[in-house]
Motif scaffolding. Structure first.
Motif, PDB file in Angstrom:
ATOM      1  N   ALA A 102     -11.227  25.918  36.464  1.00 62.34           N
ATOM      2  CA  ALA A 102     -12.389  25.347  35.790  1.00 62.34           C
ATOM      3  C   ALA A 102     -12.984  26.334  34.787  1.00 62.34           C
ATOM      4  O   ALA A 102     -13.474  25.932  33.722  1.00 62.34           O
ATOM      5  N   PHE A 103     -12.926  27.630  35.124  1.00 64.61           N
ATOM      6  CA  PHE A 103     -13.455  28.657  34.229  1.00 64.61           C
ATOM      7  C   PHE A 103     -12.368  29.243  33.321  1.00 64.61           C
ATOM      8  O   PHE A 103     -12.612  30.234  32.643  1.00 64.61           O
ATOM      9  N   ARG A 104     -11.186  28.604  33.343  1.00 61.81           N
ATOM     10  CA  ARG A 104     -10.050  29.073  32.545  1.00 61.81           C
ATOM     11  C   ARG A 104      -9.768  30.544  32.831  1.00 61.81           C
ATOM     12  O   ARG A 104      -9.546  31.356  31.927  1.00 61.81           O
ATOM     13  N   ALA A 105      -9.774  30.867  34.130  1.00 62.33           N
ATOM     14  CA  ALA A 105      -9.556  32.240  34.577  1.00 62.33           C
ATOM     15  C   ALA A 105      -8.360  32.280  35.515  1.00 62.33           C
ATOM     16  O   ALA A 105      -8.454  32.653  36.684  1.00 62.33           O
ATOM     17  N   ALA A 106      -7.207  31.865  35.010  1.00 67.05           N
ATOM     18  CA  ALA A 106      -5.999  31.830  35.829  1.00 67.05           C
ATOM     19  C   ALA A 106      -5.580  33.219  36.289  1.00 67.05           C
ATOM     20  O   ALA A 106      -4.814  33.355  37.238  1.00 67.05           O
ATOM     21  N   GLY A 107      -6.106  34.252  35.634  1.00 66.65           N
ATOM     22  CA  GLY A 107      -5.801  35.612  36.057  1.00 66.65           C
ATOM     23  C   GLY A 107      -6.256  35.894  37.476  1.00 66.65           C
ATOM     24  O   GLY A 107      -5.646  36.703  38.185  1.00 66.65           O
ATOM     25  N   ASN A 108      -7.324  35.219  37.906  1.00 66.73           N
ATOM     26  CA  ASN A 108      -7.784  35.395  39.290  1.00 66.73           C
ATOM     27  C   ASN A 108      -6.745  34.895  40.285  1.00 66.73           C
ATOM     28  O   ASN A 108      -6.598  35.446  41.382  1.00 66.73           O
ATOM     29  N   LEU A 166      -0.779  27.265  32.386  1.00 66.66           N
ATOM     30  CA  LEU A 166      -0.365  26.100  31.594  1.00 66.66           C
ATOM     31  C   LEU A 166      -1.195  24.881  31.968  1.00 66.66           C
ATOM     32  O   LEU A 166      -1.650  24.135  31.082  1.00 66.66           O
ATOM     33  N   LEU A 167      -1.403  24.675  33.254  1.00 63.60           N
ATOM     34  CA  LEU A 167      -2.206  23.539  33.707  1.00 63.60           C
ATOM     35  C   LEU A 167      -3.649  23.667  33.227  1.00 63.60           C
ATOM     36  O   LEU A 167      -4.262  22.684  32.781  1.00 63.60           O
ATOM     37  N   THR A 168      -4.199  24.876  33.289  1.00 60.92           N
ATOM     38  CA  THR A 168      -5.583  25.097  32.862  1.00 60.92           C
ATOM     39  C   THR A 168      -5.754  24.811  31.379  1.00 60.92           C
ATOM     40  O   THR A 168      -6.636  24.047  30.972  1.00 60.92           O
ATOM     41  N   GLU A 169      -4.901  25.424  30.564  1.00 63.02           N
ATOM     42  CA  GLU A 169      -5.032  25.256  29.122  1.00 63.02           C
ATOM     43  C   GLU A 169      -4.680  23.833  28.691  1.00 63.02           C
ATOM     44  O   GLU A 169      -5.326  23.257  27.806  1.00 63.02           O
ATOM     45  N   TYR A 221      -7.519  21.354  29.211  1.00 65.87           N
ATOM     46  CA  TYR A 221      -8.604  21.433  28.240  1.00 65.87           C
ATOM     47  C   TYR A 221      -8.236  20.757  26.920  1.00 65.87           C
ATOM     48  O   TYR A 221      -9.094  20.178  26.255  1.00 65.87           O
ATOM     49  N   ASP A 222      -6.983  20.842  26.550  1.00 63.94           N
ATOM     50  CA  ASP A 222      -6.572  20.235  25.282  1.00 63.94           C
ATOM     51  C   ASP A 222      -5.085  19.915  25.356  1.00 63.94           C
ATOM     52  O   ASP A 222      -4.241  20.760  25.048  1.00 63.94           O
ATOM     53  N   ASP A 223      -4.755  18.676  25.767  1.00 67.41           N
ATOM     54  CA  ASP A 223      -3.351  18.328  25.924  1.00 67.41           C
ATOM     55  C   ASP A 223      -2.678  17.989  24.602  1.00 67.41           C
ATOM     56  O   ASP A 223      -1.476  17.735  24.560  1.00 67.41           O
ATOM     57  N   THR A 224      -3.455  17.990  23.509  1.00 63.59           N
ATOM     58  CA  THR A 224      -2.842  17.710  22.203  1.00 63.59           C
ATOM     59  C   THR A 224      -1.952  18.863  21.748  1.00 63.59           C
ATOM     60  O   THR A 224      -1.072  18.671  20.901  1.00 63.59           O
ATOM     61  N   ILE A 225      -2.190  20.058  22.278  1.00 65.89           N
ATOM     62  CA  ILE A 225      -1.339  21.200  21.944  1.00 65.89           C
ATOM     63  C   ILE A 225      -0.558  21.659  23.175  1.00 65.89           C
ATOM     64  O   ILE A 225      -0.208  22.839  23.298  1.00 65.89           O
ATOM     65  N   ALA A 244       3.177  21.333  36.290  1.00 63.97           N
ATOM     66  CA  ALA A 244       1.965  21.481  35.479  1.00 63.97           C
ATOM     67  C   ALA A 244       1.902  20.403  34.401  1.00 63.97           C
ATOM     68  O   ALA A 244       0.842  19.815  34.152  1.00 63.97           O
ATOM     69  N   ILE A 245       3.029  20.126  33.773  1.00 65.91           N
ATOM     70  CA  ILE A 245       3.077  19.083  32.741  1.00 65.91           C
ATOM     71  C   ILE A 245       2.723  17.728  33.329  1.00 65.91           C
ATOM     72  O   ILE A 245       1.920  16.970  32.761  1.00 65.91           O
ATOM     73  N   MET A 246       3.302  17.400  34.473  1.00 65.53           N
ATOM     74  CA  MET A 246       3.038  16.101  35.096  1.00 65.53           C
ATOM     75  C   MET A 246       1.586  15.973  35.538  1.00 65.53           C
ATOM     76  O   MET A 246       1.004  14.888  35.514  1.00 65.53           O
ATOM     77  N   ASN A 247       0.982  17.077  35.942  1.00 64.83           N
ATOM     78  CA  ASN A 247      -0.441  17.052  36.292  1.00 64.83           C
ATOM     79  C   ASN A 247      -1.309  16.792  35.069  1.00 64.83           C
ATOM     80  O   ASN A 247      -2.255  16.009  35.121  1.00 64.83           O
ATOM     81  N   VAL A 248      -0.993  17.468  33.984  1.00 66.52           N
ATOM     82  CA  VAL A 248      -1.769  17.287  32.757  1.00 66.52           C
ATOM     83  C   VAL A 248      -1.650  15.844  32.252  1.00 66.52           C
ATOM     84  O   VAL A 248      -2.632  15.226  31.845  1.00 66.52           O
ATOM     85  N   LYS A 249      -0.434  15.307  32.312  1.00 67.33           N
ATOM     86  CA  LYS A 249      -0.171  13.956  31.821  1.00 67.33           C
ATOM     87  C   LYS A 249      -0.494  12.874  32.849  1.00 67.33           C
ATOM     88  O   LYS A 249      -0.396  11.686  32.547  1.00 67.33           O
ATOM     89  N   HIS A 250      -0.862  13.295  34.055  1.00 67.21           N
ATOM     90  CA  HIS A 250      -1.167  12.360  35.142  1.00 67.21           C
ATOM     91  C   HIS A 250       0.033  11.475  35.485  1.00 67.21           C
ATOM     92  O   HIS A 250      -0.114  10.290  35.789  1.00 67.21           O
ATOM     93  N   TRP A 251       1.203  12.079  35.463  1.00 61.95           N
ATOM     94  CA  TRP A 251       2.403  11.387  35.932  1.00 61.95           C
ATOM     95  C   TRP A 251       2.532  11.648  37.427  1.00 61.95           C
ATOM     96  O   TRP A 251       3.433  12.354  37.891  1.00 61.95           O
ATOM     97  N   ILE A 252       1.620  11.089  38.194  1.00 55.67           N
ATOM     98  CA  ILE A 252       1.471  11.440  39.601  1.00 55.67           C
ATOM     99  C   ILE A 252       2.670  10.991  40.439  1.00 55.67           C
ATOM    100  O   ILE A 252       3.151  11.733  41.310  1.00 55.67           O
TER     101      ILE A 252
END
Length: 286
Positions: free
Chosen positions: A8-14, A138-141, A144-148, A212-220
């Motif tokens: 949520a905070f775009r802090a995947a480093g954690n 990849l999932l985080t970014e 936020y913007d699946d157009t890119i 990650a791609i399927m999560n972003v695209k909601h291909w559940i």
């Protein structure tokens, strides 16, 4: 929860910090709990997970000033229930083979082979940190913007090639040195298995990127089907070759992950090349 907050905070480093701590402690703690026998393995794994989660949670508290509280948002729960449940199934099936195999080894072979498997899998889990962190980023970014998303997928694949592949080669050629730290018999019995297990990490990485791609695209539905199939196939193939002991399990595991990785390429290519295909000029446009 820690991973959700970090994303949520775009802090995947954690997430990378947490997984690194857990994996390294899983290698160190068996020495501390060796006197407890089989229970020591359980205690070392549990202790590593607890300390890793606490460390990540402390980072979130200090860095993002989060103040935890107890509340229930039923509307949000209802809206995300199916999505969350599908991801729970996916995570469970992803980890299921590695949880079941030690029990099978203990029953079919011996406690010694279960120990050899455990140490080799802990070394491989250090490699797995790389694609796990990459997929989470990849999932985080992408969320936020699946157009890119296409660009993020290419960066994720580049990261895997640049970092993971050399790390795999190090373990493949020098992993016996690490195994010898636990005893000569570990290097003798588990090195070839560790080599195969490490190579399979590359194909597991492809599966994680596809997840990650399927999560972003909601291909559940696709997300659940591919992970359930991959888990069952990997476990069945590993059991099918168990007569060859750890080497057979290594071949079975690798074959299962190769199949899952190749199927995952369909989803990766679907996103990576979709824009160029759609924008390709038709004869009427020329």
């Amino acid at each position: 929860l820690i991973e959700s907050i970090s994303m949520a905070f775009r802090a995947a480093g954690n997430i990378l910090i947490k997984n690194t701590i857990i994996s390294l402690l899983k290698l160190v703690f068996p020495f501390a709990f060796i006197a407890f026998g089989g229970y020591g393995i359980f205690a070392s794994t549990g202790s590593a997970v607890v300390l890793g989660v606490l460390a990540a949670y402390l980072v979130l508290l200090l860095k993002f000033k989060i103040r935890p509280s107890i509340s229930m948002n039923f509307s949000l729960l209802k809206a995300t229930l199916a999505y969350s449940f599908a991801n729970y199934i996916t995570d469970f099936m992803f980890n299921m083979p590695s949880l079941v195999l030690p029990v099978i080894l203990l029953d079919v072979l011996s406690a010694n082979y279960a120990a050899y498997y455990y140490i080799a899998s802990m070394i491989q889990s250090v490699l797995l940190i790389i694609p796990l962190a990459t997929a989470q980023s990849l999932l985080t970014e992408g969320s936020y913007d699946d157009t890119i998303l296409k660009n993020h997928v290419k960066k994720a694949l580049a990261t895997i090639f640049v970092i993971l592949v050399p790390a795999i080669l190090v373990i493949v050629f020098l992993g016996n040195i690490l195994l010898q730290l636990f005893g000569k018999e570990y290097a003798t019995e588990a090195f070839r298995f560790l080599q195969l297990y490490s190579i399979s990490t590359f194909f597991t990485a492809l599966l994680l990127v596809a997840n990650a791609i399927m999560n972003v695209k909601h291909w559940i539905k696709s997300l659940v089907i591919i992970n359930v199939t991959a888990a069952m196939l990997t476990l069945l193939l590993s059991y099918a070759f168990i007569s060859q002991k750890l080497v057979g399990i290594g071949w079975g595991w690798t074959l299962g992950q190769v199949i899952a990785g190749l199927v995952s390429l369909f989803f990766i290519f679907r996103v990576t090349f979709r824009v160029s295909v759609l924008q390709a000029p038709t004869p009427e446009m020329q």
